[in-house]
Every structure is written in C-alpha cells, then in structure tokens.
Motif scaffolding. Structure first.
Motif, PDB file in Angstrom:
ATOM      1  N   ARG A  23      -0.587   2.383   6.223  1.00 43.86           N
ATOM      2  CA  ARG A  23      -2.042   2.503   6.148  1.00 43.86           C
ATOM      3  C   ARG A  23      -2.438   3.699   5.292  1.00 43.86           C
ATOM      4  NH1 ARG A  23      -2.946   2.345  12.567  1.00 43.86           N
ATOM      5  NH2 ARG A  23      -1.287   3.898  12.272  1.00 43.86           N
ATOM      6  N   LEU A  24      -3.542   3.573   4.591  1.00 45.58           N
ATOM      7  CA  LEU A  24      -4.026   4.634   3.717  1.00 45.58           C
ATOM      8  C   LEU A  24      -4.650   5.749   4.549  1.00 45.58           C
ATOM      9  CD1 LEU A  24      -5.645   2.250   1.116  1.00 45.58           C
ATOM     10  CD2 LEU A  24      -3.682   3.746   0.662  1.00 45.58           C
TER      11      LEU A  24
ATOM     12  N   THR B 182      -0.042   7.456   2.534  1.00 50.98           N
ATOM     13  CA  THR B 182       0.000   6.444   3.588  1.00 50.98           C
ATOM     14  C   THR B 182       0.779   6.972   4.788  1.00 50.98           C
ATOM     15  OG1 THR B 182       1.970   5.425   2.566  1.00 50.98           O
ATOM     16  CG2 THR B 182      -0.178   4.470   2.019  1.00 50.98           C
TER      17      THR B 182
ATOM     18  N   ALA C 281     -11.194   3.819   2.072  1.00 51.41           N
ATOM     19  CA  ALA C 281     -10.455   2.772   2.785  1.00 51.41           C
ATOM     20  C   ALA C 281     -11.123   2.539   4.131  1.00 51.41           C
ATOM     21  CB  ALA C 281      -8.995   3.161   2.980  1.00 51.41           C
TER      22      ALA C 281
ATOM     23  N   LEU D 211      -1.412   7.236  -3.583  1.00 51.36           N
ATOM     24  CA  LEU D 211      -2.266   7.468  -2.420  1.00 51.36           C
ATOM     25  C   LEU D 211      -1.402   7.702  -1.185  1.00 51.36           C
ATOM     26  CD1 LEU D 211      -4.976   4.697  -3.021  1.00 51.36           C
ATOM     27  CD2 LEU D 211      -5.085   7.121  -3.623  1.00 51.36           C
TER      28      LEU D 211
ATOM     29  N   THR E 167      -9.957   8.545   0.530  1.00 43.96           N
ATOM     30  CA  THR E 167      -8.525   8.784   0.564  1.00 43.96           C
ATOM     31  C   THR E 167      -8.238  10.239   0.241  1.00 43.96           C
ATOM     32  OG1 THR E 167      -8.333   8.086  -1.749  1.00 43.96           O
ATOM     33  CG2 THR E 167      -7.939   6.412  -0.052  1.00 43.96           C
TER      34      THR E 167
ATOM     35  N   CYS F  51      -6.422  -1.398   7.223  1.00 46.00           N
ATOM     36  CA  CYS F  51      -5.553  -0.732   6.241  1.00 46.00           C
ATOM     37  C   CYS F  51      -5.816   0.759   6.169  1.00 46.00           C
ATOM     38  CB  CYS F  51      -5.727  -1.364   4.863  1.00 46.00           C
ATOM     39  SG  CYS F  51      -7.309  -0.979   4.056  1.00 46.00           S
ATOM     40  N   CYS F  52      -6.700   1.249   7.035  1.00 45.12           N
ATOM     41  CA  CYS F  52      -7.126   2.644   6.991  1.00 45.12           C
ATOM     42  C   CYS F  52      -6.521   3.413   8.156  1.00 45.12           C
ATOM     43  CB  CYS F  52      -8.649   2.695   7.045  1.00 45.12           C
ATOM     44  SG  CYS F  52      -9.351   4.313   7.385  1.00 45.12           S
TER      45      CYS F  52
ATOM     46  N   LEU G  38       0.811  -1.216   0.000  1.00 44.40           N
ATOM     47  CA  LEU G  38       0.000   0.000   0.000  1.00 44.40           C
ATOM     48  C   LEU G  38       0.847   1.269   0.000  1.00 44.40           C
ATOM     49  CD1 LEU G  38      -2.932  -0.828   2.456  1.00 44.40           C
ATOM     50  CD2 LEU G  38      -2.927  -0.877  -0.043  1.00 44.40           C
TER      51      LEU G  38
END
Length: 441
Positions: free
Chosen positions: A301-302, A296, A318, A294, A310, A322-323, A288
């Motif tokens: 993590r996004l 992170t 997200a 995007l 995002t 992973c968010c 990611l």
C-alpha cells in the motif's frame, strides 16, 4: 497548434473507478467543470458496481446489470472524461500516467499505449486478495474482487447445482454441492448466508430436486472467531445464525494448501470442496511496490501523509484500499473499508480544491461509523457509532437491515448526487419487488 503553458488546462487524473474514485471524479467534475480543468478517470472496466454487492452477484441473488454504473455516461453527466484502459505506471519527472495497450477478445490491439499528463494524480486502484503465498490458492480458488470474478463464481455455482440435480435424478441421493469459504470477514460470512438464500429458491427455477439441503458450506477462519471487526456478542449472534442454516464454522483453522477439489488445513484435515472462495485478506496490487519511487508498506500500500499525499510526491494522492495511513498514536493503518474510501475521497476533493486556491491542506480524520453484515434475508448484525447514545451501539434485526440498506443508498447519492440518487433508490426498490429473485445465466 499546441496549447501554451498559459492556455493549458489543469489536468486532474484519478486512476481507479471504485467507490472512492468514482465519488471523487463526480465531485471534481461538478466543482471545476470543463473550462479551465480537465478531470480524467482511468479505469480498466467499463462499468462500476458497489463492491459490497458482489457476494449477491456471485450467489445469483442480484442482477448486476440493474445496479451497475456505466463510466462513459456518468462522465458526460458529471463533467469528467472516462479513459478506458489499464494503468501501467507513472513517470513522475514528466508528470504522466502510462496505460497499457487495449486489446480485444482476440488479442488484437484496439488502442495503443498512452501517456496521460497530470497536474494532480489520485491513485484509487483498490486492493486484491492476499493469498499469503499459500500453495494452490492462485490456481484453484475463486475470488470476489470485481464483477467478472463474481460472474465466474455464479456460473460455476450453477453448473455444480445442475450436476448434483442430475446425480440425484440418477439415484445418488447423497449428492451435494460443497463450498469452502476461506476467511470469515464480511465477504465470506455474507456469501455463506446468501448461498443458502439462493439454494432455497432454485427449486422455483427448474431444479426441482435441489434446495438448501443439497448445499454444504464450510467457513475456515485462522483467527479465534468470525467477523473480527464486530464486538464478540454480535459475532456470536452471526455464528449462531449461520450454523442454524447449516454452515460449518471452523475457527482457529489455518489453511496449508488449496487443491482442485479440497482445502487442506495445517492440522491435517481435508475439507472436500467443489468450489473454494478465497476471502482471507486484502493487500494492494503488487505493482505498487516500487512504483515510481513511491513509498509502500509490507502490503504494497502507498504510504501517505495526513493530507493523503504520498510521502515522496506532493502532486500524488492515494485513497482507499491501496492507501496506507496510520493516524498519530495508532498502531495500525486505517482498515480497508468502503467507509474509509468514502471519507478519503471527501478529504482529497477538499485538498485538491485548496491546492488550486492556495489554501492550507487539511488532515485526514477517520470516523469509524461501525460495521454491518447482512446474512441475506435471514438476519443483519452490526455495530454503529451512535452519537445519541454516547458511543458504539450494537444493532440487530430490522434496525440493522435498515442501516445496511442505507449504506448503499448513501453510496448512490455520493456518485449520482441527491436528485438522481434518490430517483435510483426508488427505481431500485420497485425493481427488487417485480424482478426475478435469481440470475441464473
């Protein structure tokens, strides 16, 4: 004939079929149907099992085949399409999700790489264990991130128990299975208790000389105490329960390296271990970081805005582990918990509906409903947000067990709906009464 832009369906793609992703596609499929919308779930596994149950699968206390959900049948029931494949990237300019070629057990290609168009995309790929770059973790430790890893742990555990049984029969009266668990969060603590529950029952499954006295479990925690998500009193109660079972708890103990049959600490101590389970931290998958431009954070993590979109792309959301979302006036992001994924899935569902209908988006508000930790059949401790008592309510014993069981029942209802969810709860209750208590193959 290719569909024109006017004829083309609005395509909503969800990558990841964990608790949040599966709940989301069910709700999207129910809301939009198949006429003007196409809801697609991209997932690399064929079946779903609730992640908080993996420690029971690993110990052999739960047959995952009884509790898993097949994505294909679930999709037919709830109006979404299941695409069996591994996420490989995003082309934001073309608005497509890329999947890797699907290979069989012999490495032969079954399905080639695919590009899946999206109008709205939700990334719900979950998290992975964080080894913090410690030598030997990736090579020698086991993990509990999915069904396959839980099955692997169970297989190695049973083999270790069989070896000890044979050694005892040959006269090695002090032979034991030694297990080191690194990390004293819910996963590590619940697994430790479940292992003693499983060991207690092994004598009834042909290992007559094996019981819990042949098991030595050590929990290593770098922090000052176990279960940092719980209040001190409840963490102390859980520690006392574990120590009464025979678990050795080493807090303030950082791991320097993991070896084939041992864990070495920074203080110089060596903990012998036939199996090492790593449960020390969670991060997002490394891929990611830098994905399609995007944003992170340090844990890959996004980073998302309050709408859970995002920061770089309004069409991409997200949710879950992973968010990375840090509420206003808070110092840390929302913790990676199942309840957070559930709440995020609910908000993203509402916001996608709002986008399609031209209404303003809502901001995410996290409601911490507390934490519960089940120590197998021995005890359950936790804290709940009790509106009737004006704040956090500590719970132990029978009340906590009921609340813990209720979390799974709420998950079933979230992914199956009320009618089927309640039916599965009833069937599951009957199965737990009549089916074998251990899965040993």
């Amino acid at each position: 004939m290719a569909a024109t832009a006017e004829q083309r369906k609005t395509q909503i793609v969800v990558v990841g079929g964990g608790a949040g992703g599966l709940e989301l596609v069910r709700r999207l499929g129910t809301r939009f149907g198949r006429d003007a919308y196409d809801i697609i779930l991209v997932e690399r596994n064929r079946t779903h099992i609730w992640k908080p149950l993996l420690h029971e699968v690993a110990a052999g206390s739960l047959d995952a085949n009884m509790d898993e959900v097949g994505y294909g049948g679930h999709g037919v029931r709830w109006g979404y399409r299941f695409f069996y494949g591994t996420f490989a990237g995003i082309d934001r300019e073309r608005q497509v999700v890329r999947t890797a070629p699907l290979l069989d057990e012999d490495g032969k290609e079954v399905i080639g790489a695919h590009d899946i168009r999206y109008d709205y995309l939700v990334l719900a790929v979950g998290g992975v264990s964080n080894d913090f770059g410690i030598p030997g973790v990736a090579d020698y430790a086991l993990f509990l991130e999915d069904r396959q890893q839980a099955d692997q742990f169970r297989s190695k555990l049973l083999n270790a128990c069989l070896r000890v049984t044979h050694k005892v029969a040959q006269g090695e009266t002090d032979a034991m299975v030694r297990i080191a668990i690194v990390g004293a969060g819910a996963t590590g603590v619940e697994l430790a208790a479940e292992l003693y529950n499983a060991a207690h029952a092994l004598r009834h499954y042909g290992l007559e000389v094996f019981d819990e006295t042949r098991l030595k479990v050590t929990i290593l925690e770098a922090g000052p105490r176990i279960l940092p998500a719980l209040p001190d009193k409840l963490a102390e109660a859980a520690a006392a329960e574990l120590e009464a079972l025979g678990v050795e708890i080493l807090t303030g103990t950082a791991v320097e390296a993991v070896e084939p049959s041992a864990v070495r600490t920074e203080s110089g101590r060596t903990i012998a271990a036939d199996l090492t389970l790593w449960a020390a931290g969670v991060k997002a998958p490394d891929y990611l970081s830098g994905l399609a431009g995007l944003e992170t954070d340090r844990a890959h993590r996004l980073v998302v805005r309050p709408s859970l979109q995002t920061t770089a792309d309004d069409r991409i959301f997200a949710i879950g582990d992973c968010c990375s979302y840090t509420p206003a006036n808070e110092e840390r992001p929302i913790p990676p918990r199942a309840q957070a994924a559930h709440q995020m899935a609910s908000l993203v569902f509402e916001n996608i509906v709002n986008l399609t209908e031209g209404r303003p988006l809502k901001d995410f508000v996290y409601n911490d409903r507390g934490s519960l930790v089940a120590l197998s059949r021995f005890s359950t401790v936790g804290s709940l947000m009790g509106n009737l008592v004006g704040g956090r309510m500590a719970v132990e014993g029978r009340l906590a067990r009921i609340a813990y069981t209720s979390l799974y029942r709420m998950h079933l209802i979230a992914i199956h709906g009320w009618f089927k969810g309640l039916a599965m709860i009833l069937v599951g209750h009957v199965n737990r009464i009549v089916r074998p208590k251990l899965k040993l193959h």
